[in-house]
Design an enzyme around this catalytic site. Structure first.
Site, short mmCIF file in Angstrom:
data_model
loop_
_atom_site.label_atom_id
_atom_site.label_comp_id
_atom_site.label_asym_id
_atom_site.label_seq_id
_atom_site.Cartn_x
_atom_site.Cartn_y
_atom_site.Cartn_z
N ASP A 1 0.86 -1.19 0.00
CA ASP A 1 0.00 0.00 0.00
C ASP A 1 0.90 1.25 0.00
OD1 ASP A 1 -3.23 -0.01 1.53
OD2 ASP A 1 -2.33 1.63 0.36
N ASP B 1 -3.22 4.67 -2.42
CA ASP B 1 -4.28 5.19 -1.56
C ASP B 1 -4.82 6.53 -2.07
OD1 ASP B 1 -5.61 4.91 1.11
OD2 ASP B 1 -4.65 6.85 1.43
N GLU C 1 -6.78 3.45 -5.78
CA GLU C 1 -8.05 3.62 -5.05
C GLU C 1 -8.62 4.97 -5.48
OE1 GLU C 1 -8.11 4.92 -1.03
OE2 GLU C 1 -9.89 3.75 -0.56
N HIS D 1 -11.00 -2.90 4.31
CA HIS D 1 -10.88 -2.47 5.72
C HIS D 1 -11.67 -1.20 6.01
CE1 HIS D 1 -8.14 -0.25 3.30
NE2 HIS D 1 -7.98 0.61 4.26
N ASP D 2 -12.29 -0.63 4.96
CA ASP D 2 -13.11 0.57 5.16
C ASP D 2 -14.60 0.27 5.05
OD1 ASP D 2 -10.83 2.46 3.08
OD2 ASP D 2 -10.82 2.17 5.26
#
Ligand code: TEU
Length: 556
Positions: A99, A200, A251, A324-325
């Site tokens: 990431d 990200d 993302e 994870h969000d």
């Protein structure tokens, strides 16, 4: 047939290290814990793992606030542990995707610490500083974690921009030195042998430089898919990604299909593929996340149709429900009480049979559910606790209503410790975990799932191998066959030699289904269903779909 890049037929597994496996007794996951589970991932059959950040960080946003891009957070282990993970994963034929968070850094980063309070710091314009306007914040932009997006630096009387937490200062990508630092960071990890990168909120890095107020929104239209974002991505791609042959997934927050066609164009001038989130806002009435609401099934189907047809031959999408969000999809769109296994499998099949690269979030492959927390003390996520403060303490929302909203929407729903077995703390750790384990771990755990051939685990394992065996899953054109149906999601994938039909009952009641007779399903074979009696040949055009039933019928 041109040789397809490996990632077009691959499945990628997302690991949230803090919640995956603790090799010791810290109560938080670590890299050694990941190494100990590589054989489990090999058995599942995934081609790559994506680790969310494990770099040095004060962990305000669980690692998405990086204070040193070149060091491993001791909470997760050492650089030697990371090198060992990389070596062992590669030995097992599993690639590693890291990431990269470069829209912002932690305010603990040395660059920011040098810039704070000193207008003459060489790092001052690594960040975005503005004078007050009429004695207040420079613009009315809102942070995505609530509140205004500007924070005052008292020593210099200027504000700095933070689209996320106030401890996450946005980098100034207009500054070529910032872009060079990003190239150096990514090259360092690529040089170590990392196979790819998840970027990200990478479509937020280019801000409109006049920083206007937003009189109709929260400011996102002035920095989302911004003026120079494609230029920046091409610069980084040419300098690093293309040099190392890295797979890259961006993302893309609040993005558009047109921009994503360019971000993920087949010429790979920018990225390999993109995440977008429009299908995960169908339970956000009027785009408002912080409400408890049912999902809009028709909106879901039309979004899938828009993106599947829009990216076909013109870009490449990541296919996912969970990360994870996001809350656990079986709790969000399925029925985690009465049809947990059936609805988890149906939801899995209804995206894994689409075109794109599927991502499995840890625990999704065993049908893990939201934990159903009942008090604010159980939550840890900065977004959730910020919103609780704002909505309950400032906006007067009742605690009971807010807890019901958090139980459905909080990011902590997906961050509960991975449920490995029936031992204490679900085998995640020997110590009390940083976030409470979901109470259903005695029934929902990897050990039981691997031992049960009808588990969600083995259904996901079959989907991963189907993708490699059946070309039409990767190459076929997409057509929604029942766009108007209120309960059934039925789409066709068609290539020169194959037709695949994926039919899904999204609800808990049986429903009559009339498949298009011209498809001649009688000549086909159901290669995947969550009801074993439905598999095999002998398919008919009129079928009664059981609760949450899914069927994938291959017609050669
Ligand atoms: O997520 C950005 C993002 O779009 C979501 O956090 C979303 O904005 C939020 O849930 C509000 O609905 C990325 C990471 O995945 C997330 O974990 C980080 O918190 C965020 O960026 C900041 O780095």
């Amino acid at each position: 047939k041109e040789q397809l890049e490996w990632w077009r037929t691959a499945t990628i597994y997302q690991i949230y290290p803090k919640s995956f496996c603790d090799s010791g007794d810290k109560g938080t996951g670590d890299i050694k814990g990941i190494i100990s589970k590589l054989d489990y991932l090999k058995q599942l059959g995934v081609d790559a793992i994506w680790l969310t950040p494990v770099y040095q960080s004060p962990m305000i946003d669980n690692g998405y606030d990086i204070s040193d891009y070149y060091a491993i957070n001791p909470q997760f282990g050492t650089m030697a542990d990371f090198d060992e993970l990389l070596a062992q994963a590669h030995q097992k034929g599993i690639k590693v995707v890291m990431d990269i968070v470069v829209n912002h850094t932690s305010t603990e980063h040395a660059w920011f610490q040098s810039a704070l309070g000193d207008k003459h710091s060489p790092y001052r314009d690594y960040y975005i500083w503005k004078d007050p306007v009429d004695g207040a914040e420079p613009t009315n932009w809102q942070s995505k974690f609530g509140g205004n997006a500007w924070e005052m630096d008292e020593a210099t009387g200027q504000y700095f921009l933070h689209l996320f937490a106030k401890e996450q200062a946005d980098l100034n990508w207009e500054n070529p030195k910032v872009r060079q630092e990003v190239k150096d960071v990514i090259s360092f990890w690529a040089e170590k042998g990392v196979d790819g990168f998840r970027l990200d909120v990478i479509n937020l890095i280019s801000k409109q430089q006049d920083f206007p107020n937003d009189d109709i929104g929260d400011g996102r239209r002035f920095y989302t898919d911004g003026p120079r974002v494609h230029e920046y991505l091409q610069e980084i791609s040419e300098a690093v990604f293309q040099k190392y042959g890295s797979v890259t997934v961006g993302e893309m927050s609040s993005t558009t299909l047109e921009h994503c066609q360019q971000y993920s164009a087949n010429d790979s001038k920018e990225l390999s593929m993109v995440f977008n989130f429009h299908h995960l806002k169908v339970d956000y009435p009027n785009g408002e996340k912080w409400t408890k609401a049912p999902f809009d099934f028709h909106q879901l189907k039309s979004i899938f149709n828009h993106w599947q047809t829009g990216l076909n031959g013109n870009g490449w999408g990541a296919l996912f429900w969970c990360n994870h969000d996001q809350p656990r999809v079986v709790s969000r769109l399925g029925d985690d009480q009465n049809y947990r296994v059936e609805s988890a499998k149906m939801l899995g099949a209804s995206v894994h049979m689409m075109q794109g690269t599927p991502y499995i979030f840890q625990g999704e492959e065993i049908g893990m559910t939201n934990p159903g927390y009942t008090s604010i003390e159980q939550y840890r996520d900065v977004e959730s606790t910020n919103m609780y403060d704002i909505m309950v303490n400032e906006q007067g929302v009742s605690e009971q209503d807010m807890l019901a909203i958090l139980a459905q929407k909080s990011r902590d729903n997906s961050r509960t410790p991975m449920q490995w077995d029936t031992s204490e703390y679900a085998g995640f750790s020997k110590a009390a975990p940083w976030l409470e384990v979901a109470a259903n771990y005695p029934e929902v755990n990897a050990e039981s799932a691997v031992a049960d051939e009808n588990s969600v685990f083995h259904f996901y394992r079959r989907m991963i191998s189907l993708r490699k065996e059946v070309d039409v899953i990767t190459t076929g054109d997409y057509t929604d066959m029942m766009p108007e149906h209120d309960r059934i999601f039925c789409f066709k994938r068609e290539s020169e030699h194959q037709i695949l039909l994926c039919v899904n009952n999204y609800y808990g009641e049986s429903v009559e289904c009339h498949l298009p007779v011209e498809l001649n399903v009688e000549s086909g074979e159901c290669v995947l269903s969550n009801y074993l009696a439905s598999e095999g040949k002998g398919q008919t055009a009129t079928i009664s779909l059981k609760p949450y039933e899914t069927r994938t019928i291959l017609i050669n």
